[in-house]
Design an enzyme around this catalytic site. Sequence first.
Site, PDB file in Angstrom:
ATOM      1  N   GLY A   1      38.990 146.294  12.164  1.00 43.40           N
ATOM      2  CA  GLY A   1      38.524 146.474  13.537  1.00 43.40           C
ATOM      3  C   GLY A   1      38.017 145.183  14.154  1.00 43.40           C
ATOM      4  O   GLY A   1      38.341 144.079  13.701  1.00 43.40           O
TER       5      GLY A   1
ATOM      6  N   SER B   1      16.905 140.502  17.566  1.00 45.47           N
ATOM      7  CA  SER B   1      17.169 139.266  18.312  1.00 45.47           C
ATOM      8  C   SER B   1      15.945 138.707  19.031  1.00 45.47           C
ATOM      9  O   SER B   1      15.702 137.494  18.979  1.00 45.47           O
ATOM     10  CB  SER B   1      18.319 139.485  19.300  1.00 45.47           C
ATOM     11  OG  SER B   1      19.528 139.706  18.600  1.00 45.47           O
TER      12      SER B   1
ATOM     13  N   ASP C   1      29.599 134.925  15.995  1.00 44.25           N
ATOM     14  CA  ASP C   1      29.547 135.739  14.771  1.00 44.25           C
ATOM     15  C   ASP C   1      30.228 135.041  13.594  1.00 44.25           C
ATOM     16  O   ASP C   1      29.697 135.008  12.482  1.00 44.25           O
ATOM     17  CB  ASP C   1      30.207 137.102  15.004  1.00 44.25           C
ATOM     18  CG  ASP C   1      29.345 138.037  15.836  1.00 44.25           C
ATOM     19  OD1 ASP C   1      28.106 137.890  15.806  1.00 44.25           O
ATOM     20  OD2 ASP C   1      29.909 138.909  16.518  1.00 44.25           O
TER      21      ASP C   1
ATOM     22  N   LYS D   1      30.927 144.036  23.370  1.00 44.52           N
ATOM     23  CA  LYS D   1      31.433 142.671  23.183  1.00 44.52           C
ATOM     24  C   LYS D   1      32.803 142.454  23.831  1.00 44.52           C
ATOM     25  O   LYS D   1      33.084 141.382  24.351  1.00 44.52           O
ATOM     26  CB  LYS D   1      31.494 142.325  21.693  1.00 44.52           C
ATOM     27  CG  LYS D   1      30.118 142.203  21.043  1.00 44.52           C
ATOM     28  CD  LYS D   1      30.238 141.821  19.579  1.00 44.52           C
ATOM     29  CE  LYS D   1      28.872 141.731  18.929  1.00 44.52           C
ATOM     30  NZ  LYS D   1      28.961 141.312  17.510  1.00 44.52           N
TER      31      LYS D   1
ATOM     32  N   ARG E   1      42.218 151.447   5.868  1.00 44.45           N
ATOM     33  CA  ARG E   1      42.715 152.792   5.534  1.00 44.45           C
ATOM     34  C   ARG E   1      44.141 152.963   6.055  1.00 44.45           C
ATOM     35  O   ARG E   1      45.022 153.434   5.356  1.00 44.45           O
ATOM     36  CB  ARG E   1      41.809 153.859   6.162  1.00 44.45           C
ATOM     37  CG  ARG E   1      40.566 154.154   5.372  1.00 44.45           C
ATOM     38  CD  ARG E   1      39.901 155.424   5.898  1.00 44.45           C
ATOM     39  NE  ARG E   1      38.465 155.387   5.704  1.00 44.45           N
ATOM     40  CZ  ARG E   1      37.859 155.585   4.549  1.00 44.45           C
ATOM     41  NH1 ARG E   1      38.569 155.813   3.464  1.00 44.45           N
ATOM     42  NH2 ARG E   1      36.545 155.534   4.463  1.00 44.45           N
ATOM     43  N   THR E   2      44.329 152.614   7.328  1.00 40.96           N
ATOM     44  CA  THR E   2      45.662 152.694   7.923  1.00 40.96           C
ATOM     45  C   THR E   2      46.260 151.295   7.969  1.00 40.96           C
ATOM     46  O   THR E   2      45.684 150.383   8.561  1.00 40.96           O
ATOM     47  CB  THR E   2      45.595 153.284   9.344  1.00 40.96           C
ATOM     48  OG1 THR E   2      44.667 152.525  10.125  1.00 40.96           O
ATOM     49  CG2 THR E   2      45.138 154.725   9.306  1.00 40.96           C
ATOM     50  N   LEU E   3      47.418 151.135   7.362  1.00 40.19           N
ATOM     51  CA  LEU E   3      48.050 149.821   7.254  1.00 40.19           C
ATOM     52  C   LEU E   3      48.450 149.266   8.616  1.00 40.19           C
ATOM     53  O   LEU E   3      48.388 148.055   8.847  1.00 40.19           O
ATOM     54  CB  LEU E   3      49.271 149.922   6.337  1.00 40.19           C
ATOM     55  CG  LEU E   3      49.934 148.612   5.919  1.00 40.19           C
ATOM     56  CD1 LEU E   3      48.933 147.675   5.258  1.00 40.19           C
ATOM     57  CD2 LEU E   3      51.103 148.892   4.988  1.00 40.19           C
ATOM     58  N   GLU E   4      48.828 150.138   9.537  1.00 35.24           N
ATOM     59  CA  GLU E   4      49.308 149.670  10.840  1.00 35.24           C
ATOM     60  C   GLU E   4      48.245 148.871  11.590  1.00 35.24           C
ATOM     61  O   GLU E   4      48.549 147.859  12.228  1.00 35.24           O
ATOM     62  CB  GLU E   4      49.780 150.861  11.691  1.00 35.24           C
ATOM     63  CG  GLU E   4      50.411 150.451  13.024  1.00 35.24           C
ATOM     64  CD  GLU E   4      51.481 149.367  12.895  1.00 35.24           C
ATOM     65  OE1 GLU E   4      51.448 148.420  13.711  1.00 35.24           O
ATOM     66  OE2 GLU E   4      52.326 149.451  11.986  1.00 35.24           O
TER      67      GLU E   4
END
Length: 265
Positions: free
Chosen positions: A127, A17, A102, A66, A150-153
């Site tokens: 995420g 940056s 972003d 963030k 990986r995890t559907l939830e």
Amino acid sequence: MLRRFAVIGNPIVHSLSPVIHQMFAQQTQIELIYEKILGDDVKFEQQISDFFIQYGNGLNVTLPYKKRAYELAKVRTQRCTLAGAANTLWMEENQLHADNTDGIGLIRDLSRFLELKDKKILILGAGGAARGIIFPLLEAKPLQLIVANRTLEKAKELQRQFPQINVTSFAELTEFFDLIINATSASLSHQVIVLPEEVLSHKPFCYDLAYNQKTSTAFVQYARNRGCEAVDGLGMLVEQAAEAFFIWNNIMPSTKEILEQLRSF
């Protein structure tokens, strides 16, 4: 008058940056200094306060702060609110303002390579990085936007916020896409999310939010080895920096030649 900016994160030593913003400054003839601040997990909020008390004009925030920057702000833009995270801070009328550049940075970089309208887009990962790019991608009016995790939830949590998206697990991926975006942290540890062959059989354009200035990221190399065109997120880094520079200085720098310079370092 010399203007003061910085980026705060941990780790911070490898941040590009300061280099990018100094390039913008030379291009726009604005006098500024841009520093790196090593974030302190305990004193982060105090570090933000101290920066602006000491006449800082603008602050970029990177991992892992963030979300804390977002929570600290009193005024947030719509895209910042939807991302649930802030990477750009400034003071206005004695209130801390926050934005997230972003997503727009990603869209501008992707536009160099393909049109997003009516495309089938797959995001790998559910995420914070994925959350930060969903809204601007939806604004581009894709035919379909699917988030795989990986995890559907965890993906379903994003779907509750953005009902327009579809979600699936990595194991259930079977269809083809026009664009695949890696929003996982796998490349940071030189690992790859291995996708079913049929997902890559139509040679989608592949984009890694992570970047590696010297060599290709693991995901970019993986995609290229399977005949796909692929790029990393260095262009997104430059474009999100340009948007932050514009917010602070009201001048939009040109990014093309700066990205070319960074690639040639």
